[in-house]
Design a protein around this motif. Structure first.
Motif, mmCIF file in Angstrom:
data_model
loop_
_atom_site.group_PDB
_atom_site.id
_atom_site.type_symbol
_atom_site.label_atom_id
_atom_site.label_comp_id
_atom_site.label_asym_id
_atom_site.label_seq_id
_atom_site.Cartn_x
_atom_site.Cartn_y
_atom_site.Cartn_z
ATOM 1 N N ASP A 99 45.218 47.475 38.907
ATOM 2 C CA ASP A 99 44.868 46.173 39.469
ATOM 3 C C ASP A 99 45.723 46.008 40.711
ATOM 4 N N MET A 100 45.092 45.762 41.843
ATOM 5 C CA MET A 100 45.827 45.516 43.082
ATOM 6 C C MET A 100 45.665 44.041 43.425
ATOM 7 N N LEU A 101 46.763 43.310 43.381
ATOM 8 C CA LEU A 101 46.740 41.877 43.646
ATOM 9 C C LEU A 101 47.487 41.575 44.934
ATOM 10 N N ARG A 102 46.898 40.697 45.737
ATOM 11 C CA ARG A 102 47.568 40.196 46.937
ATOM 12 C C ARG A 102 47.646 38.682 46.796
ATOM 13 N N PHE A 103 48.817 38.148 47.088
ATOM 14 C CA PHE A 103 49.078 36.718 46.937
ATOM 15 C C PHE A 103 49.149 36.060 48.309
ATOM 16 N N ASP A 104 48.712 34.803 48.384
ATOM 17 C CA ASP A 104 48.852 34.069 49.640
ATOM 18 C C ASP A 104 50.276 33.528 49.756
ATOM 19 N N GLU A 105 50.551 32.795 50.815
ATOM 20 C CA GLU A 105 51.916 32.309 51.061
ATOM 21 C C GLU A 105 52.399 31.315 50.005
ATOM 22 N N HIS A 106 51.451 30.747 49.223
ATOM 23 C CA HIS A 106 51.819 29.812 48.154
ATOM 24 C C HIS A 106 51.918 30.499 46.795
ATOM 25 N N GLY A 107 51.639 31.808 46.770
ATOM 26 C CA GLY A 107 51.723 32.561 45.520
ATOM 27 C C GLY A 107 50.419 32.660 44.761
ATOM 28 N N ALA A 108 49.335 32.097 45.290
ATOM 29 C CA ALA A 108 48.036 32.182 44.615
ATOM 30 C C ALA A 108 47.413 33.553 44.883
ATOM 31 N N ILE A 109 46.651 34.044 43.930
ATOM 32 C CA ILE A 109 45.981 35.334 44.088
ATOM 33 C C ILE A 109 44.827 35.158 45.067
ATOM 34 N N GLU A 110 44.866 35.897 46.191
ATOM 35 C CA GLU A 110 43.794 35.792 47.183
ATOM 36 C C GLU A 110 42.904 37.043 47.194
ATOM 37 N N GLU A 111 43.423 38.144 46.684
ATOM 38 C CA GLU A 111 42.629 39.370 46.563
ATOM 39 C C GLU A 111 42.967 40.039 45.240
ATOM 40 N N PHE A 112 41.931 40.535 44.573
ATOM 41 C CA PHE A 112 42.092 41.221 43.292
ATOM 42 C C PHE A 112 41.139 42.407 43.317
ATOM 43 N N GLU A 113 41.683 43.605 43.359
ATOM 44 C CA GLU A 113 40.863 44.814 43.416
ATOM 45 C C GLU A 113 41.228 45.708 42.243
ATOM 46 N N VAL A 114 40.207 46.330 41.645
ATOM 47 C CA VAL A 114 40.408 47.185 40.481
ATOM 48 C C VAL A 114 39.856 48.579 40.776
ATOM 49 N N MET A 115 40.612 49.589 40.379
ATOM 50 C CA MET A 115 40.155 50.976 40.431
ATOM 51 C C MET A 115 40.344 51.570 39.045
ATOM 52 N N VAL A 116 39.375 52.415 38.628
ATOM 53 C CA VAL A 116 39.372 52.965 37.269
ATOM 54 C C VAL A 116 38.989 54.444 37.315
ATOM 55 N N ARG A 117 39.581 55.209 36.420
ATOM 56 C CA ARG A 117 39.229 56.612 36.215
ATOM 57 C C ARG A 117 39.354 56.921 34.730
#
Length: 147
Positions: A99-117
């Motif tokens: 799970d790749m999470l990116r947070f905005d300046e307030h700490g909220a999740i703004e991007e959530f990307e998943v890769m699976v194998r």
């Protein structure tokens, strides 16, 4: 090289995320999400936008995964991004992912990307998610059903 850490706001959100996972419930997810959050699926080409779509996807995958467990986390040098390595089972198929999470300046999740194998695990996941979300296209696309 010095170990990186998340910003305090992002760390609070990540801690709350881990609590949701530990409880096995996505109740309480919405406050963790930025208004314009984007989700990138390992089986769909087009990203999903918005809180409603992400809540539906994560609530559904929470019922699909068996023996889900996080193993490691890696923090980017910007202090606003984290990669979480996980394992799970779907229909008797073992899988590993991130799970790749990116947070905005307030700490909220703004991007959530998943890769699976591997592919067998990804196919099992895609099949289960597709079957369970087939009737929810309006929520996933943000467009009303043309019924």
């Amino acid at each position: 090289m010095e170990a990186q850490r998340l910003s305090d706001a992002a760390q609070r959100t990540l801690s709350a995320w881990h609590q949701l996972i530990q409880r096995g419930s996505m109740e309480g997810l919405e406050p963790l999400l930025a208004e314009n959050v984007v989700f990138r699926s390992p089986v769909a080409h087009t990203p999903y936008a918005g809180k409603a779509a992400l809540k539906l996807i994560l609530s559904t995958v929470n019922t699909v995964f068996g023996n889900f467990r996080y193993h490691r986390e890696f923090v980017d040098t910007d202090g606003r991004s984290v990669v979480l390595e996980f394992s799970a089972e779907v229909d008797g198929k073992s899988l590993k992912g991130i799970d790749m999470l990116r947070f905005d300046e307030h700490g909220a999740i703004e991007e959530f990307e998943v890769m699976v194998r591997p592919m067998s695990g990804l196919q099992a996941l895609g099949g289960q998610m597709g079957a369970r979300l087939a009737s929810a296209q309006a929520v996933l696309t943000g467009k009303p059903d043309p019924a």
